[in-house]
Write a protein that holds these residues in place. Structure first.
Motif, mmCIF file in Angstrom:
data_model
loop_
_atom_site.group_PDB
_atom_site.id
_atom_site.type_symbol
_atom_site.label_atom_id
_atom_site.label_comp_id
_atom_site.label_asym_id
_atom_site.label_seq_id
_atom_site.Cartn_x
_atom_site.Cartn_y
_atom_site.Cartn_z
ATOM 1 N N THR A 99 5.753 15.524 7.529
ATOM 2 C CA THR A 99 7.062 15.277 8.143
ATOM 3 C C THR A 99 8.202 15.173 7.139
ATOM 4 O OG1 THR A 99 6.810 12.866 8.144
ATOM 5 C CG2 THR A 99 5.942 14.053 10.046
ATOM 6 N N ILE A 100 7.923 15.313 5.844
ATOM 7 C CA ILE A 100 8.978 15.194 4.838
ATOM 8 C C ILE A 100 9.410 16.576 4.353
ATOM 9 C CG2 ILE A 100 8.270 12.894 4.119
ATOM 10 C CD1 ILE A 100 6.926 14.220 1.660
ATOM 11 N N ASP A 101 10.605 16.617 3.734
ATOM 12 C CA ASP A 101 11.158 17.866 3.218
ATOM 13 C C ASP A 101 11.122 17.947 1.700
ATOM 14 O OD1 ASP A 101 12.153 18.910 5.813
ATOM 15 O OD2 ASP A 101 13.413 17.122 5.721
ATOM 16 N N ALA A 102 11.048 16.795 1.025
ATOM 17 C CA ALA A 102 11.075 16.764 -0.433
ATOM 18 C C ALA A 102 10.511 15.435 -0.899
ATOM 19 C CB ALA A 102 12.498 16.956 -0.958
ATOM 20 N N VAL A 103 10.247 15.357 -2.201
ATOM 21 C CA VAL A 103 9.666 14.154 -2.797
ATOM 22 C C VAL A 103 10.520 13.725 -3.988
ATOM 23 C CG1 VAL A 103 7.631 13.137 -3.885
ATOM 24 C CG2 VAL A 103 7.343 14.895 -2.113
ATOM 25 N N GLU A 104 10.865 12.446 -4.045
ATOM 26 C CA GLU A 104 11.563 11.893 -5.203
ATOM 27 C C GLU A 104 10.528 11.664 -6.308
ATOM 28 O OE1 GLU A 104 14.955 8.567 -5.560
ATOM 29 O OE2 GLU A 104 12.952 7.744 -5.198
ATOM 30 N N VAL A 105 10.641 12.420 -7.401
ATOM 31 C CA VAL A 105 9.635 12.361 -8.469
ATOM 32 C C VAL A 105 10.148 11.695 -9.741
ATOM 33 C CG1 VAL A 105 8.488 14.409 -7.547
ATOM 34 C CG2 VAL A 105 10.156 14.664 -9.399
ATOM 35 N N ILE A 106 11.443 11.418 -9.791
ATOM 36 C CA ILE A 106 12.020 10.583 -10.848
ATOM 37 C C ILE A 106 12.843 9.511 -10.170
ATOM 38 C CG2 ILE A 106 13.628 10.466 -12.785
ATOM 39 C CD1 ILE A 106 12.913 13.331 -13.487
ATOM 40 N N ASN A 107 12.475 8.262 -10.392
ATOM 41 C CA ASN A 107 13.202 7.117 -9.847
ATOM 42 C C ASN A 107 13.252 6.061 -10.946
ATOM 43 O OD1 ASN A 107 13.363 4.329 -8.640
ATOM 44 N ND2 ASN A 107 13.714 5.515 -6.780
ATOM 45 N N CYS A 108 14.467 5.750 -11.396
ATOM 46 C CA CYS A 108 14.604 4.842 -12.534
ATOM 47 C C CYS A 108 14.287 3.396 -12.183
ATOM 48 C CB CYS A 108 16.007 4.960 -13.120
ATOM 49 S SG CYS A 108 16.339 6.600 -13.816
ATOM 50 N N GLY A 109 14.081 3.117 -10.896
ATOM 51 C CA GLY A 109 13.618 1.792 -10.498
ATOM 52 C C GLY A 109 12.113 1.644 -10.588
ATOM 53 N N ASN A 110 11.419 2.752 -10.865
ATOM 54 C CA ASN A 110 9.971 2.707 -11.070
ATOM 55 C C ASN A 110 9.692 2.283 -12.505
ATOM 56 O OD1 ASN A 110 9.178 3.496 -8.514
ATOM 57 N ND2 ASN A 110 9.054 5.665 -9.025
ATOM 58 N N HIS A 111 9.229 1.058 -12.689
ATOM 59 C CA HIS A 111 9.033 0.565 -14.046
ATOM 60 C C HIS A 111 7.700 1.017 -14.637
ATOM 61 C CE1 HIS A 111 12.636 -1.595 -13.292
ATOM 62 N NE2 HIS A 111 12.103 -2.358 -12.367
ATOM 63 N N GLU A 134 0.829 -1.198 0.000
ATOM 64 C CA GLU A 134 0.000 0.000 0.000
ATOM 65 C C GLU A 134 0.863 1.246 0.000
ATOM 66 O OE1 GLU A 134 -2.228 0.561 3.584
ATOM 67 O OE2 GLU A 134 -0.607 -0.145 4.870
ATOM 68 N N VAL A 135 0.309 2.325 -0.517
ATOM 69 C CA VAL A 135 0.959 3.632 -0.487
ATOM 70 C C VAL A 135 0.638 4.305 0.843
ATOM 71 C CG1 VAL A 135 0.948 5.945 -1.487
ATOM 72 C CG2 VAL A 135 0.956 3.929 -2.979
ATOM 73 N N ARG A 136 1.695 4.732 1.551
ATOM 74 C CA ARG A 136 1.507 5.464 2.807
ATOM 75 C C ARG A 136 2.252 6.791 2.690
ATOM 76 N NH1 ARG A 136 3.211 2.715 7.895
ATOM 77 N NH2 ARG A 136 5.103 2.212 6.728
ATOM 78 N N LEU A 137 1.560 7.881 2.936
ATOM 79 C CA LEU A 137 2.128 9.211 2.769
ATOM 80 C C LEU A 137 2.241 9.923 4.106
ATOM 81 C CD1 LEU A 137 0.120 10.279 -0.408
ATOM 82 C CD2 LEU A 137 2.398 9.252 -0.309
ATOM 83 N N PHE A 138 3.285 10.734 4.227
ATOM 84 C CA PHE A 138 3.549 11.486 5.453
ATOM 85 C C PHE A 138 3.843 12.943 5.098
ATOM 86 C CE2 PHE A 138 4.335 7.066 6.224
ATOM 87 C CZ PHE A 138 3.812 6.842 7.490
ATOM 88 N N PRO A 139 2.856 13.649 4.582
ATOM 89 C CA PRO A 139 3.086 15.000 4.054
ATOM 90 C C PRO A 139 3.566 16.008 5.085
ATOM 91 C CG PRO A 139 0.732 14.540 4.251
ATOM 92 C CD PRO A 139 1.448 13.241 4.473
#
Length: 224
Positions: A151-163, A144-149
Motif C-alpha cells: 500500500t506504500i509508494d516509497a520508502v524513507e531510507v535516510i532519516n536523521c532522527g534514526n540514531h 515492533e516493526v510493521r510493514l505494508f509493502p
C-alpha cells in the motif's frame, strides 16, 4: 548543472508537540542553508500532536495547518517553496502523506477511524502519495516493526532522527526488494535542521511535481 535541494520531513511547533521552532523559523533556517524548498509534515492529530483533541474537527484542522501556513507565508516572502503534507500515525507506525491539502482533511472527519489499508486507499484515490517513514526504527514508543509493502509508494531510507544507522540500511534493502522509490529527510524538529533531503535538477513547481519527480527517479538523496 544547478541542483535544487528540498527537505522532505519537517515538524513545526504550531502542530507537533516534539518541535521547538515555528514554521517561519524553519523557512529562514532552510533558506540560509541553501535549500530551495521544504515539505511541512507535522504529526497528525492522533500522533505526537499539540492540538487539543476536545475541539471540533474543523478547529483542530485549522490549528493543525498553522505551521504549514506560517511557513508558506514566510517562504513566499523570502523565496523558499513550501509544500503541505503530514505524518500519519497508526500505533507508532508512521507514514508521510504528500499531494493532498487542508480541504481534503476537512472533508474527512472520520479518517482517524480508518485502518492503514483504507487510509492509503483513500489517499491514493484522491491523488496522494504515501511514504513509509523510518520503517525499521525501534524506540520505547515503537515496540515492533510493521510493514505494508502493498500500500506504500516509497520508502524513507535516510532519516536523521534514526540514531542507529542499521535502521536506514534495513530501509534501503526493503525498498530495493520492492523496487520502490526512496527518500531522505532530516525529520527536523528545530534542534536539528537541513541535514538531509533530495536534490532535483529542476525547481519543483508544486506537490504533484514533487511526487512525479520522485516516481521518475530524477533526483539524488543527500545526507549532510
Amino acid at each position: 548543472m544547478a541542483l535544487y535541494r528540498y527537505e522532505t520531513h519537517l515538524h513545526t511547533k504550531e502542530a507537533s508537540a516534539c518541535s521547538i521552532i515555528s514554521g517561519a523559523e524553519h523557512v529562514r533556517n532552510y533558506k540560509e542553508a541553501g535549500y530551495s524548498g521544504i515539505v511541512v509534515t507535522d504529526h497528525f492529530l492522533n500522533g505526537n500532536s499539540c492540538i487539543p483533541k476536545n475541539l471540533p474537527w474543523e478547529k483542530q484542522i485549522e490549528l493543525f495547518c498553522k505551521g504549514y501556513e506560517n511557513a508558506k507565508e514566510e517562504g513566499d516572502r523570502i523565496g523558499l517553496s513550501v509544500f503541505f503534507g503530514w505524518e500519519a500515525y497508526f500505533q507508532a507506525t508512521e507514514f508521510l502523506i504528500y499531494g493532498l491539502d487542508k480541504k481534503w482533511l476537512l472533508e474527512h472527519p472520520d479518517m482517524l477511524t480508518w485502518s492503514v489499508e483504507e487510509y492509503h486507499r483513500r489517499v491514493h484515490e484522491d491523488g496522494g502519495f504515501v511514504i513509509h517513514a523510518h520503517p525499521f526504527r525501534i524506540r520505547p514508543y515503537i515496540k515492533e516493526v510493521r510493514l505494508f509493502p502493498d500500500t506504500i509508494d516509497a520508502v524513507e531510507v535516510i532519516n536523521c532522527g534514526n540514531h542507529d544507522p542499521e535502521f536506514d540500511h534495513k530501509a534501503l534493502a526493503y525498498a530495493k526488494s520492492l523496487n520502490l522509490p526512496v527518500t531522505a529527510g532530516t525529520d527536523a524538529h528545530g534542534y536539528e535542521s537541513a541535514l538531509a533531503g533530495i536534490d532535483f535538477e529542476h525547481k519543483i513547481k508544486d506537490s504533484q511535481d514533487f511526487i512525479e519527480s520522485i516516481k521518475a527517479g530524477r533526483y539524488k538523496l543527500i545526507r549532510i
